[in-house]
Design a protein around this motif. Sequence first.
Motif, PDB file in Angstrom:
ATOM      1  N   PRO A 107      -0.033  13.795   1.946  1.00 58.03           N
ATOM      2  CA  PRO A 107      -0.426  14.901   3.004  1.00 58.03           C
ATOM      3  C   PRO A 107      -1.977  14.808   3.104  1.00 58.03           C
ATOM      4  O   PRO A 107      -2.486  15.371   4.251  1.00 58.03           O
ATOM      5  CB  PRO A 107      -0.158  16.051   1.806  1.00 58.03           C
ATOM      6  CG  PRO A 107      -0.134  15.363   0.586  1.00 58.03           C
ATOM      7  CD  PRO A 107       0.187  14.074   0.773  1.00 58.03           C
ATOM      8  N   ILE A 108      -2.856  14.045   2.677  1.00 54.76           N
ATOM      9  CA  ILE A 108      -4.273  13.634   2.808  1.00 54.76           C
ATOM     10  C   ILE A 108      -4.337  12.716   3.997  1.00 54.76           C
ATOM     11  O   ILE A 108      -5.168  13.124   4.940  1.00 54.76           O
ATOM     12  CB  ILE A 108      -4.776  13.303   1.584  1.00 54.76           C
ATOM     13  CG1 ILE A 108      -4.706  14.097   0.450  1.00 54.76           C
ATOM     14  CG2 ILE A 108      -6.397  13.046   1.967  1.00 54.76           C
ATOM     15  CD1 ILE A 108      -5.357  15.350   0.327  1.00 54.76           C
ATOM     16  N   ALA A 109      -3.727  11.819   3.972  1.00 59.59           N
ATOM     17  CA  ALA A 109      -3.848  10.681   5.198  1.00 59.59           C
ATOM     18  C   ALA A 109      -2.812  11.252   6.464  1.00 59.59           C
ATOM     19  O   ALA A 109      -2.866  10.657   7.421  1.00 59.59           O
ATOM     20  CB  ALA A 109      -3.579   9.105   4.625  1.00 59.59           C
ATOM     21  N   GLU A 110      -1.954  12.100   6.137  1.00 52.69           N
ATOM     22  CA  GLU A 110      -1.032  12.711   7.153  1.00 52.69           C
ATOM     23  C   GLU A 110      -0.204  11.493   7.660  1.00 52.69           C
ATOM     24  O   GLU A 110       0.050  11.520   8.881  1.00 52.69           O
ATOM     25  CB  GLU A 110      -1.742  13.519   8.138  1.00 52.69           C
ATOM     26  CG  GLU A 110      -2.354  14.553   7.435  1.00 52.69           C
ATOM     27  CD  GLU A 110      -2.980  15.453   8.492  1.00 52.69           C
ATOM     28  OE1 GLU A 110      -3.199  15.068   9.483  1.00 52.69           O
ATOM     29  OE2 GLU A 110      -3.548  16.806   8.218  1.00 52.69           O
ATOM     30  N   LYS A 111       0.107  10.307   6.637  1.00 51.16           N
ATOM     31  CA  LYS A 111       0.853   9.417   7.337  1.00 51.16           C
ATOM     32  C   LYS A 111       2.281   9.143   6.326  1.00 51.16           C
ATOM     33  O   LYS A 111       2.024   9.625   5.042  1.00 51.16           O
ATOM     34  CB  LYS A 111       0.318   8.128   7.247  1.00 51.16           C
ATOM     35  CG  LYS A 111      -1.042   8.343   8.485  1.00 51.16           C
ATOM     36  CD  LYS A 111      -1.342   6.837   8.640  1.00 51.16           C
ATOM     37  CE  LYS A 111      -2.653   6.773   7.755  1.00 51.16           C
ATOM     38  NZ  LYS A 111      -3.306   5.440   7.883  1.00 51.16           N
ATOM     39  N   ASN A 112       2.972   8.561   6.552  1.00 51.64           N
ATOM     40  CA  ASN A 112       4.185   8.309   5.634  1.00 51.64           C
ATOM     41  C   ASN A 112       4.101   6.860   4.901  1.00 51.64           C
ATOM     42  O   ASN A 112       4.808   5.840   4.774  1.00 51.64           O
ATOM     43  CB  ASN A 112       5.474   8.325   6.218  1.00 51.64           C
ATOM     44  CG  ASN A 112       6.645   8.514   5.522  1.00 51.64           C
ATOM     45  OD1 ASN A 112       6.490   8.421   4.268  1.00 51.64           O
ATOM     46  ND2 ASN A 112       7.904   8.411   5.795  1.00 51.64           N
ATOM     47  N   GLU A 113       2.601   6.352   4.884  1.00 50.41           N
ATOM     48  CA  GLU A 113       2.389   5.274   4.367  1.00 50.41           C
ATOM     49  C   GLU A 113       1.651   5.145   3.023  1.00 50.41           C
ATOM     50  O   GLU A 113       0.723   6.221   2.737  1.00 50.41           O
ATOM     51  CB  GLU A 113       1.446   4.322   5.392  1.00 50.41           C
ATOM     52  CG  GLU A 113       2.127   4.090   6.616  1.00 50.41           C
ATOM     53  CD  GLU A 113       1.178   3.668   7.603  1.00 50.41           C
ATOM     54  OE1 GLU A 113       0.178   3.040   7.507  1.00 50.41           O
ATOM     55  OE2 GLU A 113       1.738   3.591   9.006  1.00 50.41           O
ATOM     56  N   TRP A 114       2.283   4.326   2.271  1.00 53.55           N
ATOM     57  CA  TRP A 114       1.311   4.144   0.888  1.00 53.55           C
ATOM     58  C   TRP A 114       0.610   2.895   0.537  1.00 53.55           C
ATOM     59  O   TRP A 114       1.332   2.024   1.040  1.00 53.55           O
ATOM     60  CB  TRP A 114       2.244   4.605  -0.284  1.00 53.55           C
ATOM     61  CG  TRP A 114       2.949   6.127   0.121  1.00 53.55           C
ATOM     62  CD1 TRP A 114       3.940   6.658   0.853  1.00 53.55           C
ATOM     63  CD2 TRP A 114       2.510   7.148  -0.374  1.00 53.55           C
ATOM     64  NE1 TRP A 114       4.310   7.649   0.674  1.00 53.55           N
ATOM     65  CE2 TRP A 114       3.350   8.381  -0.288  1.00 53.55           C
ATOM     66  CE3 TRP A 114       1.175   7.497  -1.465  1.00 53.55           C
ATOM     67  CZ2 TRP A 114       2.919   9.733  -0.441  1.00 53.55           C
ATOM     68  CZ3 TRP A 114       0.962   8.965  -1.547  1.00 53.55           C
ATOM     69  CH2 TRP A 114       2.001   9.991  -1.173  1.00 53.55           C
ATOM     70  N   ASP A 115      -0.538   2.851  -0.275  1.00 58.23           N
ATOM     71  CA  ASP A 115      -1.028   1.617  -0.773  1.00 58.23           C
ATOM     72  C   ASP A 115       0.094   1.091  -1.848  1.00 58.23           C
ATOM     73  O   ASP A 115       0.380   1.778  -2.806  1.00 58.23           O
ATOM     74  CB  ASP A 115      -2.078   1.534  -1.144  1.00 58.23           C
ATOM     75  CG  ASP A 115      -3.092   1.423  -0.226  1.00 58.23           C
ATOM     76  OD1 ASP A 115      -2.971   0.952   0.930  1.00 58.23           O
ATOM     77  OD2 ASP A 115      -4.547   1.946  -0.424  1.00 58.23           O
ATOM     78  N   ILE A 116       0.372   0.048  -1.719  1.00 53.19           N
ATOM     79  CA  ILE A 116       1.558  -0.483  -2.866  1.00 53.19           C
ATOM     80  C   ILE A 116       0.692  -1.604  -3.681  1.00 53.19           C
ATOM     81  O   ILE A 116       0.020  -2.301  -3.555  1.00 53.19           O
ATOM     82  CB  ILE A 116       2.670  -1.092  -2.008  1.00 53.19           C
ATOM     83  CG1 ILE A 116       3.354  -0.289  -1.178  1.00 53.19           C
ATOM     84  CG2 ILE A 116       3.780  -2.011  -3.110  1.00 53.19           C
ATOM     85  CD1 ILE A 116       4.478  -0.812  -0.483  1.00 53.19           C
ATOM     86  N   VAL A 117       0.917  -1.292  -5.052  1.00 57.36           N
ATOM     87  CA  VAL A 117       0.688  -2.030  -6.383  1.00 57.36           C
ATOM     88  C   VAL A 117       1.764  -2.885  -6.652  1.00 57.36           C
ATOM     89  O   VAL A 117       2.960  -2.389  -7.326  1.00 57.36           O
ATOM     90  CB  VAL A 117       0.015  -1.285  -7.255  1.00 57.36           C
ATOM     91  CG1 VAL A 117      -0.441  -2.095  -8.357  1.00 57.36           C
ATOM     92  CG2 VAL A 117      -1.081  -0.329  -6.888  1.00 57.36           C
ATOM     93  N   LYS A 118       1.487  -4.141  -6.375  1.00 58.76           N
ATOM     94  CA  LYS A 118       2.785  -5.132  -6.746  1.00 58.76           C
ATOM     95  C   LYS A 118       2.727  -5.294  -8.470  1.00 58.76           C
ATOM     96  O   LYS A 118       1.356  -5.597  -8.600  1.00 58.76           O
ATOM     97  CB  LYS A 118       2.713  -6.115  -6.075  1.00 58.76           C
ATOM     98  CG  LYS A 118       3.027  -6.001  -4.616  1.00 58.76           C
ATOM     99  CD  LYS A 118       4.452  -6.162  -4.143  1.00 58.76           C
ATOM    100  CE  LYS A 118       4.713  -6.100  -2.966  1.00 58.76           C
ATOM    101  NZ  LYS A 118       6.185  -6.449  -2.540  1.00 58.76           N
ATOM    102  N   GLU A 119       3.743  -5.437  -8.990  1.00 54.92           N
ATOM    103  CA  GLU A 119       3.668  -6.061 -10.538  1.00 54.92           C
ATOM    104  C   GLU A 119       3.610  -7.598 -10.424  1.00 54.92           C
ATOM    105  O   GLU A 119       4.277  -8.461  -9.766  1.00 54.92           O
ATOM    106  CB  GLU A 119       4.974  -5.759 -11.062  1.00 54.92           C
ATOM    107  CG  GLU A 119       4.911  -5.655 -12.612  1.00 54.92           C
ATOM    108  CD  GLU A 119       4.810  -6.876 -13.264  1.00 54.92           C
ATOM    109  OE1 GLU A 119       4.011  -6.772 -14.413  1.00 54.92           O
ATOM    110  OE2 GLU A 119       5.399  -7.671 -13.020  1.00 54.92           O
ATOM    111  N   LYS A 120       2.620  -8.068 -11.116  1.00 58.97           N
ATOM    112  CA  LYS A 120       2.143  -9.467 -10.891  1.00 58.97           C
ATOM    113  C   LYS A 120       3.220 -10.398 -11.513  1.00 58.97           C
ATOM    114  O   LYS A 120       3.495 -11.573 -11.047  1.00 58.97           O
ATOM    115  CB  LYS A 120       0.681  -9.666 -11.695  1.00 58.97           C
ATOM    116  CG  LYS A 120      -0.284  -9.217 -10.758  1.00 58.97           C
ATOM    117  CD  LYS A 120      -1.444  -9.137 -11.689  1.00 58.97           C
ATOM    118  CE  LYS A 120      -2.454  -8.288 -10.937  1.00 58.97           C
ATOM    119  NZ  LYS A 120      -3.805  -8.083 -11.896  1.00 58.97           N
ATOM    120  N   GLN A 121       3.741 -10.317 -12.778  1.00 56.51           N
ATOM    121  CA  GLN A 121       4.777 -11.238 -13.153  1.00 56.51           C
ATOM    122  C   GLN A 121       6.069 -10.982 -12.796  1.00 56.51           C
ATOM    123  O   GLN A 121       6.786 -12.037 -12.427  1.00 56.51           O
ATOM    124  CB  GLN A 121       4.677 -10.928 -14.802  1.00 56.51           C
ATOM    125  CG  GLN A 121       3.244 -11.448 -15.448  1.00 56.51           C
ATOM    126  CD  GLN A 121       3.249 -11.200 -16.948  1.00 56.51           C
ATOM    127  OE1 GLN A 121       4.113 -10.293 -17.326  1.00 56.51           O
ATOM    128  NE2 GLN A 121       2.290 -11.626 -17.584  1.00 56.51           N
TER     129      GLN A 121
END
Length: 127
Positions: free
Chosen positions: A89-103
């Motif tokens: 709702p802040i960016a008003e987009k259906n996009e998110w920053d994704i954090v990948k699990e390293k191992q």
Amino acid sequence: MSGNYLNKTKRGFTIVELLVVLSVIALLLSIVTPRYLNKIEEGKEIALRQNLSVIRKSIDQYYSDQGEYPDKLTQLVEKHYLRVIPLDPIAEKNEWDIVKEKQIGGIYDIKSTSQQMGSDNRVYSEW
């Protein structure tokens, strides 16, 4: 007939009365408007917290059931952990920053893409 016409007085507002009323309305609006705008931002923050919570809970449930993290957020929809990917709702987009699990790999966490400052003096992308 002309006697009746002279007894009738014209009624209406003077320019001074109109200016006073308009200035009172302007004063009231200047008090109410900032509070209204703050409530809109507060509502967006509440929606952001809720959307982050729902997606994170779905990621955890996916990991619990599947034994691995999803590669894409759309997998949460495909496997019915979510109906749709919620809107930021802040960016008003259906996009998110994704954090990948390293191992293990896969999506471990998500964050907002917005770099705006929140009410808690943290950038939304840090929530």
